[in-house]
Write a protein that holds these residues in place. Structure first.
Motif, mmCIF file in Angstrom:
data_model
loop_
_atom_site.group_PDB
_atom_site.id
_atom_site.type_symbol
_atom_site.label_atom_id
_atom_site.label_comp_id
_atom_site.label_asym_id
_atom_site.label_seq_id
_atom_site.Cartn_x
_atom_site.Cartn_y
_atom_site.Cartn_z
ATOM 1 N N ILE A 16 0.839 -1.207 0.000
ATOM 2 C CA ILE A 16 0.000 0.000 0.000
ATOM 3 C C ILE A 16 0.865 1.246 0.000
ATOM 4 C CG2 ILE A 16 -1.687 1.338 1.310
ATOM 5 C CD1 ILE A 16 -2.903 -1.300 2.250
ATOM 6 N N CYS A 17 1.890 1.256 0.846
ATOM 7 C CA CYS A 17 2.802 2.412 0.892
ATOM 8 C C CYS A 17 3.535 2.579 -0.435
ATOM 9 C CB CYS A 17 3.809 2.243 2.029
ATOM 10 S SG CYS A 17 3.062 2.245 3.676
ATOM 11 N N PHE A 18 3.928 1.464 -1.034
ATOM 12 C CA PHE A 18 4.635 1.531 -2.319
ATOM 13 C C PHE A 18 3.755 2.154 -3.392
ATOM 14 C CE2 PHE A 18 5.614 -0.424 -6.462
ATOM 15 C CZ PHE A 18 6.928 0.013 -6.616
ATOM 16 N N LEU A 19 2.520 1.710 -3.499
ATOM 17 C CA LEU A 19 1.607 2.254 -4.513
ATOM 18 C C LEU A 19 1.296 3.724 -4.234
ATOM 19 C CD1 LEU A 19 -0.869 -0.761 -4.911
ATOM 20 C CD2 LEU A 19 0.975 -0.070 -6.460
ATOM 21 N N ALA A 20 1.113 4.057 -2.963
ATOM 22 C CA ALA A 20 0.810 5.442 -2.598
ATOM 23 C C ALA A 20 1.992 6.369 -2.872
ATOM 24 C CB ALA A 20 0.418 5.520 -1.128
ATOM 25 N N SER A 21 3.188 5.802 -2.950
ATOM 26 C CA SER A 21 4.382 6.615 -3.199
ATOM 27 C C SER A 21 4.317 7.349 -4.532
ATOM 28 C CB SER A 21 5.639 5.729 -3.187
ATOM 29 O OG SER A 21 5.830 5.135 -1.937
ATOM 30 N N PHE A 22 3.543 6.810 -5.477
ATOM 31 C CA PHE A 22 3.472 7.394 -6.813
ATOM 32 C C PHE A 22 2.383 8.465 -6.924
ATOM 33 C CE2 PHE A 22 5.492 3.289 -7.294
ATOM 34 C CZ PHE A 22 6.528 3.555 -8.170
ATOM 35 N N PHE A 28 6.780 10.223 -3.323
ATOM 36 C CA PHE A 28 7.861 9.586 -2.571
ATOM 37 C C PHE A 28 8.706 8.692 -3.481
ATOM 38 C CE2 PHE A 28 9.615 6.423 0.437
ATOM 39 C CZ PHE A 28 10.168 7.275 1.384
ATOM 40 N N ASN A 29 8.149 8.315 -4.626
ATOM 41 C CA ASN A 29 8.894 7.480 -5.569
ATOM 42 C C ASN A 29 10.191 8.146 -6.028
ATOM 43 O OD1 ASN A 29 6.866 9.240 -6.975
ATOM 44 N ND2 ASN A 29 7.912 8.475 -8.802
ATOM 45 N N LYS A 30 10.224 9.474 -5.993
ATOM 46 C CA LYS A 30 11.437 10.190 -6.385
ATOM 47 C C LYS A 30 12.550 10.035 -5.346
ATOM 48 C CE LYS A 30 9.040 13.705 -9.122
ATOM 49 N NZ LYS A 30 8.770 15.167 -9.307
ATOM 50 N N LEU A 31 12.180 9.503 -4.189
ATOM 51 C CA LEU A 31 13.151 9.341 -3.108
ATOM 52 C C LEU A 31 13.536 7.876 -2.896
ATOM 53 C CD1 LEU A 31 11.507 11.811 -0.553
ATOM 54 C CD2 LEU A 31 13.464 12.257 -2.051
ATOM 55 N N PHE A 32 13.132 7.003 -3.813
ATOM 56 C CA PHE A 32 13.422 5.574 -3.652
ATOM 57 C C PHE A 32 14.921 5.315 -3.506
ATOM 58 C CE2 PHE A 32 9.387 3.605 -5.777
ATOM 59 C CZ PHE A 32 8.649 3.992 -4.671
ATOM 60 N N GLY A 33 15.724 5.950 -4.338
ATOM 61 C CA GLY A 33 17.167 5.732 -4.289
ATOM 62 C C GLY A 33 17.758 6.141 -2.950
ATOM 63 N N LYS A 34 17.320 7.285 -2.440
ATOM 64 C CA LYS A 34 17.810 7.768 -1.152
ATOM 65 C C LYS A 34 17.346 6.854 -0.019
ATOM 66 C CE LYS A 34 18.000 12.618 -2.621
ATOM 67 N NZ LYS A 34 17.631 12.363 -4.009
ATOM 68 N N PHE A 35 16.116 6.360 -0.146
ATOM 69 C CA PHE A 35 15.643 5.419 0.872
ATOM 70 C C PHE A 35 16.481 4.148 0.855
ATOM 71 C CE2 PHE A 35 13.370 1.466 1.587
ATOM 72 C CZ PHE A 35 13.150 1.580 2.950
ATOM 73 N N ALA A 88 7.813 1.099 4.905
ATOM 74 C CA ALA A 88 6.495 1.490 5.399
ATOM 75 C C ALA A 88 6.615 2.533 6.511
ATOM 76 C CB ALA A 88 5.743 0.259 5.912
ATOM 77 N N CYS A 89 7.624 2.379 7.366
ATOM 78 C CA CYS A 89 7.809 3.308 8.482
ATOM 79 C C CYS A 89 8.264 4.681 8.004
ATOM 80 C CB CYS A 89 8.833 2.740 9.466
ATOM 81 S SG CYS A 89 8.273 1.276 10.367
ATOM 82 N N VAL A 90 9.277 4.709 7.144
ATOM 83 C CA VAL A 90 9.803 5.982 6.656
ATOM 84 C C VAL A 90 8.754 6.698 5.807
ATOM 85 C CG1 VAL A 90 11.539 7.056 5.159
ATOM 86 C CG2 VAL A 90 12.209 5.249 6.758
ATOM 87 N N PHE A 91 8.029 5.965 4.992
ATOM 88 C CA PHE A 91 6.976 6.556 4.173
ATOM 89 C C PHE A 91 5.904 7.197 5.063
ATOM 90 C CE2 PHE A 91 2.778 6.210 2.182
ATOM 91 C CZ PHE A 91 2.981 6.962 1.025
ATOM 92 N N PHE A 221 17.810 8.638 6.535
ATOM 93 C CA PHE A 221 16.993 9.100 5.417
ATOM 94 C C PHE A 221 16.975 10.627 5.383
ATOM 95 C CE2 PHE A 221 12.855 10.461 3.680
ATOM 96 C CZ PHE A 221 12.956 9.933 2.406
ATOM 97 N N LYS A 222 16.755 11.247 6.531
ATOM 98 C CA LYS A 222 16.752 12.709 6.605
ATOM 99 C C LYS A 222 18.118 13.270 6.246
ATOM 100 C CE LYS A 222 13.190 13.982 9.974
ATOM 101 N NZ LYS A 222 12.853 15.255 9.327
ATOM 102 N N LYS A 223 19.161 12.674 6.751
ATOM 103 C CA LYS A 223 20.513 13.164 6.517
ATOM 104 C C LYS A 223 20.842 13.142 5.015
ATOM 105 C CE LYS A 223 25.241 12.608 8.255
ATOM 106 N NZ LYS A 223 25.288 13.934 8.857
#
Length: 229
Positions: A16-22, A28-35, A88-91, A221-223
């Motif tokens: 659910i979090c993955f789909l909502a990322s888009f 949030f999908n733009k932050l996948f690499g950083k995650f 899921a937590c970071v999202f 993630f924030k850093k």
């Protein structure tokens, strides 16, 4: 026993979090690499801990609930756990911080750190022979002290509040892994190595272990995201 139980837990935790990322409002999908980078930094020591404890018999896995594939003694699902749960937590933290005003939680920073230090310190001194309890206490105290006194992060109250919001998910995931709603646990614990206090079927150490892992995932993630702005 369902051989896909553990992989399904990972899948339903993250999907659910993955789909909502888009969603274009979240992106949030733009932050996948950083995650992935931040979660890998955190996963390395926690997986090493996991491999060591599994080898020592502090805990072990019922492979009847897994695909049967192991890497360094751990089911492949356990490796995925260190990415699916943090995702899921970071999202969730990212969305709550973005859309809600949680500044009031800053006032809780000192209370959280000093209360945790006292409670965990006492538990560690009293039960130093329980290796899961002791190591969890040490890691969590070091994490809190570093974030509060050295890194001087003001979001500890906010992160702790979000962790409380995530508790229903924690109980669902860890509950099944430790034997709730299924015939036997996916993850089994040596009774000599932890307090024996359980929240339902979940050792209380799991909640503290998860808290330190959560805080470190948020921190890195924030850093990384702040440094690359």
């Amino acid at each position: 026993m369902i051989p896909y139980t553990y992989i399904l837990i990972n899948f339903f935790t993250v999907i659910i979090c993955f789909l909502a990322s888009f969603d274009r409002r979240i992106q949030f999908n733009k932050l996948f690499g950083k995650f992935l980078l931040s979660s890998t930094i955190v996963a390395i020591p926690f997986i090493a801990w996991d491999i060591w404890f599994t080898a020592k018999g502090v805990w072990w896995f019922d492979l009847n609930y897994t695909l049967g594939l192991k890497i360094a003694g751990l089911p492949v699902e356990e490796w995925l756990f260190f990415y699916c749960i943090p995702f899921a937590c970071v999202f969730t933290y990212y969305c709550l911080e973005k859309y809600f005003t949680l500044g009031w939680t800053d006032a809780l920073n000192n209370l959280i750190v000093f209360t945790s230090f006292i409670v965990l310190g006492v538990v560690g001194l009293l039960y130093y022979e329980r290796i899961y309890t002791l190591l969890t206490v040490i890691v969590t105290i070091i994490t809190l002290c570093y974030l509060h006194f050295i890194a001087q992060k003001e979001w500890l109250g906010k992160a702790s509040f979000v962790y409380l919001i995530l508790m229903p998910g924690f109980f669902a995931v860890n509950g099944i892994l430790t034997g709730s709603l299924i015939p036997s646990p996916v993850v089994n614990y040596n009774p000599n190595d932890f307090l024996g206090i359980r929240m339902g079927t979940i050792p209380i150490e799991d909640a503290v272990y998860g808290y330190s892992q959560f805080l470190l995932n948020i921190y890195f993630f924030k850093k990384i995201t702040e440094n690359e702005k």
